[in-house]
Enzyme design. Structure first.
Site, short mmCIF file in Angstrom:
data_model
loop_
_atom_site.label_atom_id
_atom_site.label_comp_id
_atom_site.label_asym_id
_atom_site.label_seq_id
_atom_site.Cartn_x
_atom_site.Cartn_y
_atom_site.Cartn_z
N THR A 62 9.76 -7.45 -21.42
CA THR A 62 8.39 -7.93 -21.64
C THR A 62 8.13 -9.07 -20.66
O THR A 62 8.82 -10.09 -20.69
CB THR A 62 8.20 -8.42 -23.09
OG1 THR A 62 9.13 -9.45 -23.39
CG2 THR A 62 8.39 -7.28 -24.07
N ALA A 68 10.97 -11.52 -15.63
CA ALA A 68 10.96 -12.36 -14.42
C ALA A 68 11.98 -11.89 -13.39
O ALA A 68 12.22 -12.58 -12.40
CB ALA A 68 11.26 -13.81 -14.80
N HIS A 82 12.89 -10.77 -22.84
CA HIS A 82 11.59 -11.32 -22.48
C HIS A 82 11.72 -12.27 -21.29
O HIS A 82 12.64 -13.09 -21.23
CB HIS A 82 11.00 -12.07 -23.67
CG HIS A 82 9.72 -12.79 -23.36
ND1 HIS A 82 8.58 -12.14 -22.94
CD2 HIS A 82 9.40 -14.12 -23.39
CE1 HIS A 82 7.61 -13.02 -22.75
NE2 HIS A 82 8.09 -14.21 -23.00
N SER A 83 10.78 -12.18 -20.35
CA SER A 83 10.63 -13.14 -19.25
C SER A 83 11.96 -13.35 -18.50
O SER A 83 12.51 -12.42 -17.92
CB SER A 83 10.07 -14.46 -19.80
OG SER A 83 9.77 -15.36 -18.78
N TYR A 84 12.49 -14.58 -18.54
CA TYR A 84 13.72 -14.87 -17.80
C TYR A 84 14.90 -14.09 -18.37
O TYR A 84 15.90 -13.87 -17.68
CB TYR A 84 14.03 -16.36 -17.85
CG TYR A 84 14.98 -16.83 -16.77
CD1 TYR A 84 14.50 -17.22 -15.53
CD2 TYR A 84 16.36 -16.87 -16.99
CE1 TYR A 84 15.37 -17.64 -14.53
CE2 TYR A 84 17.23 -17.30 -16.01
CZ TYR A 84 16.73 -17.68 -14.77
OH TYR A 84 17.59 -18.09 -13.78
#
Length: 411
Positions: A359, A362, A331-333
């Site tokens: 998801t 980044a 997720h993200s980072y």
């Protein structure tokens, strides 16, 4: 009786009378009381310069006191930031240590509710005290972190593995969670990597845990589903990168010697005492705002960042696991950290990883300088579910030539 039109002329002539020694005020209040002549008027005219001088002296004294107060106030404001003054009424940063002491509990639906009122968590417990409310929220968040650890251990039957694996007793460490068969499962291994911030192992988003429910904000639904379908599971902890310790108190600098003065020492001491007393009187009107404890961070060896952590776990755990097929959810980072892993261990990842679910990732293949081989592999093996009002799994325009983007069905 004295009229309102007569009064001003009397006061306008009062200064002239003081300067010339003669009263020019022939109307108004003095004329009415004393008449236009006589000894009483003569005495008053003679006394007028003295009265004026007395008034002028008193005005000077009052002005001097005002200037001293103004100087002291300026000195106060130069020492204390106006934002700090706003904190002067804050309660102490002392908060409960358990959910029970906070008077909150998770109900049967995994929702955090007040044990007396049944209401959801209220951030603004005290109006106009945002910093205090934020500190309270963070204190609750730390308790939530420990609560999730307990769920991983008791509900999911997972165990901790300390990192670095060869850590000494006196160095800072972190940890990850493994299912009982994470390293021995010969078929499938699921690796979970969360984003950046305050979230720790087992969490996707603290805000969702507190404001919605455990299923929305934790990784537990992923873990239980994976275990039911025969996966080994490995839960990373990429944000536990340092040990935070309190800084030692700074010693106060020695006062500089006073500049030489021609004033007698006794007179100078009286003057200093007087000025110090006036300043203290002003300072006492304001309680010193609370100072946050100053800390320093000691990085954890080979786990000082999310990227380092993911690489370390790959080298010491995932690469040594028995599973032929590795699956990753990031997720993200966490997506950025995965791409960095590919930059460092491209061939290993290609040989072991079957699929990657991202998801709201980044990552940026251009800024991270991903190879053409990595980009081509991501096109075939990765998918990025992103926030969108479109229905779930609706294809979206790719922003970069790396992997497909589809709607997560929510914003």
């Amino acid at each position: 009786m004295l009229s309102t039109a007569q009064s001003p002329s009397c006061f306008r002539n009062f200064k002239e009378a003081a300067a010339t020694g003669q009263s020019q005020c022939t109307d108004g209040y003095i004329s009415v009381i004393l008449g236009r002549g006589g000894p009483m008027r003569s005495h008053l005219c003679a006394a007028t310069p003295v009265l004026y001088i007395l008034w002028f002296t008193m005005a000077q004294v009052a002005g001097q006191e005002d200037r001293e107060k103004t100087t002291a106030l300026k000195d106060l404001l130069s020492r204390i930031d106006l934002d700090e003054l706003m904190k002067k009424d804050e309660p102490p940063f002392t908060f409960p240590k358990t959910l029970e002491e906070f008077e909150y509990a998770f109900n049967e639906y995994g929702q955090l509710r007040h044990i007396k009122t049944g209401e959801p968590f209220v951030f603004n417990a005290r109006e106009d005290l945002h910093r205090w409310n934020q500190k309270r929220y963070e204190a609750l968040g730390e308790i939530i972190t420990q609560y999730v650890y307990e769920l991983l251990e008791k509900k999911c039957n997972m165990t901790k593995a300390i990192l670095p694996v060869d850590a000494t007793e006196d160095e800072p460490t972190t940890f990850i969670y493994l299912s009982p068969d994470a390293l021995s499962n010969p078929s499938k291994l699921l690796v979970l990597i969360q984003g950046s911030g305050v979230v720790r192992a087992g969490q996707w988003a603290r805000r969702l845990i507190i404001n919605q429910d455990l299923d929305s904000g934790t990784q537990i639904p992923f873990i239980t589903r994976a275990m039911e379908e025969g996966y080994g599971v490995l839960v990373l902890n990429p944000n536990e990168n340092y040990l935070e310790v309190e800084k030692p108190a700074k010693s106060s600098p020695l006062p500089s010697p006073p500049e030489p003065s021609d004033e007698p020492a006794e007179k100078r001491e009286r003057k200093d005492d007087k000025e110090g007393k006036k300043k203290r009187e002003f300072y006492e009107k304001y309680r010193n705002p609370q100072k946050e404890t100053e800390t320093e961070r000691i990085p954890i060896r080979e786990n000082g960042s999310s990227e380092e952590h993911v690489l370390y776990v790959w080298d010491h755990f995932v690469s040594k696991a028995a599973a032929k097929n590795v699956f990753i959810v990031a997720h993200s980072y966490g997506g950025l950290s995965f791409v960095e892993l590919m930059n460092q261990r491209e061939m290993q990842v290609k040989n072991r990883v079957c699929a990657v679910a991202l998801t709201d990732s980044a990552h940026n293949i251009w800024l991270q300088e991903a190879s053409k081989g990595t980009q081509d592999w991501m096109q075939q093996h990765c998918c990025n579910w992103v926030s969108s009002p479109e229905p779930l799994d609706t294809p979206l325009d790719p922003m970069l030539p790396d992997c497909p983007r589809v709607s997560a069905g929510l914003t």
